[in-house]
Design a protein around this motif. Structure first.
Motif, PDB file in Angstrom:
ATOM      1  N   TRP A  69      42.131 -50.547  83.714  1.00  0.00           N
ATOM      2  CA  TRP A  69      41.808 -51.974  83.794  1.00  0.00           C
ATOM      3  C   TRP A  69      43.084 -52.798  83.971  1.00  0.00           C
ATOM      4  O   TRP A  69      43.127 -53.715  84.795  1.00  0.00           O
ATOM      5  N   VAL A  70      44.132 -52.466  83.213  1.00  0.00           N
ATOM      6  CA  VAL A  70      45.407 -53.182  83.336  1.00  0.00           C
ATOM      7  C   VAL A  70      45.964 -53.033  84.748  1.00  0.00           C
ATOM      8  O   VAL A  70      46.393 -54.010  85.378  1.00  0.00           O
ATOM      9  N   TYR A  71      45.935 -51.799  85.262  1.00  0.00           N
ATOM     10  CA  TYR A  71      46.447 -51.556  86.613  1.00  0.00           C
ATOM     11  C   TYR A  71      45.651 -52.355  87.646  1.00  0.00           C
ATOM     12  O   TYR A  71      46.235 -53.022  88.516  1.00  0.00           O
ATOM     13  N   ASN A  72      44.344 -52.293  87.557  1.00  0.00           N
ATOM     14  CA  ASN A  72      43.508 -52.977  88.546  1.00  0.00           C
ATOM     15  C   ASN A  72      43.683 -54.491  88.473  1.00  0.00           C
ATOM     16  O   ASN A  72      43.622 -55.181  89.499  1.00  0.00           O
ATOM     17  N   ARG A  73      43.900 -54.996  87.264  1.00  0.00           N
ATOM     18  CA  ARG A  73      44.098 -56.443  87.121  1.00  0.00           C
ATOM     19  C   ARG A  73      45.449 -56.853  87.707  1.00  0.00           C
ATOM     20  O   ARG A  73      45.542 -57.823  88.461  1.00  0.00           O
ATOM     21  N   THR A  74      46.499 -56.142  87.359  1.00  0.00           N
ATOM     22  CA  THR A  74      47.843 -56.552  87.769  1.00  0.00           C
ATOM     23  C   THR A  74      48.091 -56.357  89.260  1.00  0.00           C
ATOM     24  O   THR A  74      48.881 -57.100  89.851  1.00  0.00           O
ATOM     25  N   ARG A  75      47.442 -55.389  89.868  1.00  0.00           N
ATOM     26  CA  ARG A  75      47.713 -55.154  91.291  1.00  0.00           C
ATOM     27  C   ARG A  75      47.141 -56.272  92.169  1.00  0.00           C
ATOM     28  O   ARG A  75      47.501 -56.388  93.342  1.00  0.00           O
ATOM     29  N   GLY A  92      54.813 -56.401  74.382  1.00  0.00           N
ATOM     30  CA  GLY A  92      55.511 -55.318  75.062  1.00  0.00           C
ATOM     31  C   GLY A  92      54.612 -54.611  76.060  1.00  0.00           C
ATOM     32  O   GLY A  92      54.520 -53.379  76.052  1.00  0.00           O
ATOM     33  N   MET A  93      53.945 -55.367  76.920  1.00  0.00           N
ATOM     34  CA  MET A  93      53.033 -54.730  77.876  1.00  0.00           C
ATOM     35  C   MET A  93      53.760 -53.750  78.784  1.00  0.00           C
ATOM     36  O   MET A  93      53.217 -52.689  79.115  1.00  0.00           O
ATOM     37  N   ASN A  94      54.979 -54.072  79.212  1.00  0.00           N
ATOM     38  CA  ASN A  94      55.714 -53.092  80.020  1.00  0.00           C
ATOM     39  C   ASN A  94      56.013 -51.843  79.182  1.00  0.00           C
ATOM     40  O   ASN A  94      55.863 -50.712  79.649  1.00  0.00           O
ATOM     41  N   ASP A  95      56.414 -52.047  77.939  1.00  0.00           N
ATOM     42  CA  ASP A  95      56.759 -50.939  77.051  1.00  0.00           C
ATOM     43  C   ASP A  95      55.596 -49.973  76.873  1.00  0.00           C
ATOM     44  O   ASP A  95      55.727 -48.750  77.039  1.00  0.00           O
ATOM     45  N   CYS A  96      54.413 -50.500  76.551  1.00  0.00           N
ATOM     46  CA  CYS A  96      53.273 -49.612  76.274  1.00  0.00           C
ATOM     47  C   CYS A  96      52.752 -48.957  77.548  1.00  0.00           C
ATOM     48  O   CYS A  96      52.284 -47.808  77.512  1.00  0.00           O
ATOM     49  N   MET A  97      52.850 -49.640  78.685  1.00  0.00           N
ATOM     50  CA  MET A  97      52.394 -49.019  79.926  1.00  0.00           C
ATOM     51  C   MET A  97      53.347 -47.919  80.383  1.00  0.00           C
ATOM     52  O   MET A  97      52.917 -46.917  80.978  1.00  0.00           O
ATOM     53  N   THR A 104      50.687 -39.503  80.517  1.00  0.00           N
ATOM     54  CA  THR A 104      49.747 -38.967  81.505  1.00  0.00           C
ATOM     55  C   THR A 104      50.395 -38.507  82.806  1.00  0.00           C
ATOM     56  O   THR A 104      49.811 -37.696  83.530  1.00  0.00           O
ATOM     57  N   GLY A 105      51.565 -39.050  83.135  1.00  0.00           N
ATOM     58  CA  GLY A 105      52.183 -38.762  84.423  1.00  0.00           C
ATOM     59  C   GLY A 105      51.532 -39.499  85.582  1.00  0.00           C
ATOM     60  O   GLY A 105      51.882 -39.264  86.747  1.00  0.00           O
ATOM     61  N   GLU A 106      50.613 -40.401  85.288  1.00  0.00           N
ATOM     62  CA  GLU A 106      49.898 -41.158  86.328  1.00  0.00           C
ATOM     63  C   GLU A 106      50.761 -42.316  86.825  1.00  0.00           C
ATOM     64  O   GLU A 106      51.058 -43.257  86.081  1.00  0.00           O
ATOM     65  N   GLU A 107      51.142 -42.272  88.096  1.00  0.00           N
ATOM     66  CA  GLU A 107      52.055 -43.253  88.670  1.00  0.00           C
ATOM     67  C   GLU A 107      51.521 -44.678  88.559  1.00  0.00           C
ATOM     68  O   GLU A 107      52.294 -45.640  88.420  1.00  0.00           O
ATOM     69  N   LYS A 108      50.206 -44.835  88.604  1.00  0.00           N
ATOM     70  CA  LYS A 108      49.636 -46.191  88.575  1.00  0.00           C
ATOM     71  C   LYS A 108      49.992 -46.930  87.294  1.00  0.00           C
ATOM     72  O   LYS A 108      50.113 -48.170  87.304  1.00  0.00           O
ATOM     73  N   TYR A 109      50.195 -46.201  86.201  1.00  0.00           N
ATOM     74  CA  TYR A 109      50.542 -46.874  84.954  1.00  0.00           C
ATOM     75  C   TYR A 109      51.991 -47.374  84.984  1.00  0.00           C
ATOM     76  O   TYR A 109      52.291 -48.425  84.398  1.00  0.00           O
ATOM     77  N   ALA A 110      52.872 -46.655  85.658  1.00  0.00           N
ATOM     78  CA  ALA A 110      54.236 -47.160  85.854  1.00  0.00           C
ATOM     79  C   ALA A 110      54.222 -48.394  86.745  1.00  0.00           C
ATOM     80  O   ALA A 110      54.962 -49.364  86.505  1.00  0.00           O
ATOM     81  N   VAL A 111      53.383 -48.371  87.770  1.00  0.00           N
ATOM     82  CA  VAL A 111      53.255 -49.537  88.655  1.00  0.00           C
ATOM     83  C   VAL A 111      52.784 -50.757  87.858  1.00  0.00           C
ATOM     84  O   VAL A 111      53.308 -51.867  88.021  1.00  0.00           O
ATOM     85  N   ALA A 112      51.808 -50.543  86.989  1.00  0.00           N
ATOM     86  CA  ALA A 112      51.330 -51.646  86.147  1.00  0.00           C
ATOM     87  C   ALA A 112      52.428 -52.140  85.218  1.00  0.00           C
ATOM     88  O   ALA A 112      52.583 -53.353  85.013  1.00  0.00           O
ATOM     89  N   ALA A 113      53.209 -51.213  84.675  1.00  0.00           N
ATOM     90  CA  ALA A 113      54.314 -51.603  83.799  1.00  0.00           C
ATOM     91  C   ALA A 113      55.323 -52.462  84.539  1.00  0.00           C
ATOM     92  O   ALA A 113      55.841 -53.453  83.997  1.00  0.00           O
ATOM     93  N   HIS A 114      55.607 -52.111  85.795  1.00  0.00           N
ATOM     94  CA  HIS A 114      56.551 -52.892  86.596  1.00  0.00           C
ATOM     95  C   HIS A 114      56.111 -54.357  86.696  1.00  0.00           C
ATOM     96  O   HIS A 114      56.955 -55.256  86.798  1.00  0.00           O
ATOM     97  N   SER A 115      54.812 -54.593  86.689  1.00  0.00           N
ATOM     98  CA  SER A 115      54.305 -55.963  86.829  1.00  0.00           C
ATOM     99  C   SER A 115      54.739 -56.851  85.666  1.00  0.00           C
ATOM    100  O   SER A 115      54.748 -58.086  85.787  1.00  0.00           O
ATOM    101  N   PHE A 116      55.090 -56.242  84.538  1.00  0.00           N
ATOM    102  CA  PHE A 116      55.519 -56.999  83.362  1.00  0.00           C
ATOM    103  C   PHE A 116      57.041 -56.964  83.177  1.00  0.00           C
ATOM    104  O   PHE A 116      57.538 -57.446  82.153  1.00  0.00           O
ATOM    105  N   ASP A 117      57.766 -56.395  84.118  1.00  0.00           N
ATOM    106  CA  ASP A 117      59.225 -56.385  84.054  1.00  0.00           C
ATOM    107  C   ASP A 117      59.768 -57.707  84.591  1.00  0.00           C
ATOM    108  O   ASP A 117      59.543 -58.047  85.755  1.00  0.00           O
TER     109      ASP A 117
END
Length: 236
Positions: A69-75, A92-97, A104-117
């Protein structure tokens, strides 16, 4: 029981909270709202810790759906929307993502984290500039925990984020910290080296101190530099 209830409360799109999703629309549209992303960070962190300590696969299912949900919202954010969201306390949304990405190793969660950097902040600190005057301290410290976690999650090519976190720590400790290890007035950083001049009966907020302890702990684990341990011991 709690996990069962959370799973039963989770929306089909993965959203999970005690308040409606439209609160996030309010933030994006600059309408009155409190700090829903700050709360979301706490929910995700709680699920991450629960999975860490229990390895309950149902927890992981709830957590990854919420991460989706976080990934889909931020993208869907434009750069203007991102700037609007990052102007409101988001914990710490970037921290937890980044933690979810490491789990998980799922790249989409790193992408979502970048949105909060917050790149303008990180770049200024990486260059050694004290840009803290007037900033909400308990909003700022978790951002740098996220920057450090970006380095830990993604590796050596991300040294800007490590340097930003280390420089931030030095600036806070040297120029904005009481002898107790606490910082801030009414939750805000002031000008460097004027703590007594701005001192009121509302300083050294515990939230800030707790977050500085967590940042110091991770920097100590990473570098082995005793200064982080000394600060941690004194402040605790």
């Amino acid at each position: 029981y709690i996990i069962d209830e959370l799973e039963g409360s989770q929306a089909d799109n993965g959203y999970l909270s005690a308040f409606p999703e439209c609160y996030y629309d309010n933030v994006e549209q600059k309408k009155p709202c409190w700090v829903p992303w700050y709360t979301m960070h706490k929910i995700i962190n709680g699920l991450l810790d629960t999975y860490k300590f229990t390895e309950n696969e149902k927890v992981l299912g709830v957590l990854t759906k919420l991460g989706d949900w976080v990934y889909n919202r931020t993208r869907r954010w434009t750069s203007d929307t991102q700037n609007t969201v990052l102007a409101v306390e988001y914990g710490g949304m970037n921290d937890c993502m980044y933690d979810l990405y490491k789990l998980t190793g799922e790249e989409k969660y790193a992408v979502a984290a970048h949105s909060f950097d917050e790149m303008s902040l990180f770049t200024s600190l990486q260059q050694g500039n004290d840009v803290l005057n007037g900033k909400h301290a308990n909003t700022t410290i978790p951002k740098l925990m996220g920057a450090l976690n970006r380095y830990l999650a993604l590796g050596k090519n991300e040294e800007l984020y490590l340097e930003a976190a280390k420089n931030f720590w030095e600036i806070v400790i040297k120029d904005h910290t009481y002898i107790t290890g606490g910082n801030s007035e009414w939750e805000h950083f002031g000008k460097p080296n004027i703590l007594d001049a701005e001192r009121t009966n509302c300083n050294n907020e515990t939230c800030n101190t707790y977050n500085m302890l967590m940042l110091s702990r991770e920097l100590f684990k990473l570098t082995g530099d005793v200064k982080y341990g000394d600060y941690y011991e004194n402040t605790l």
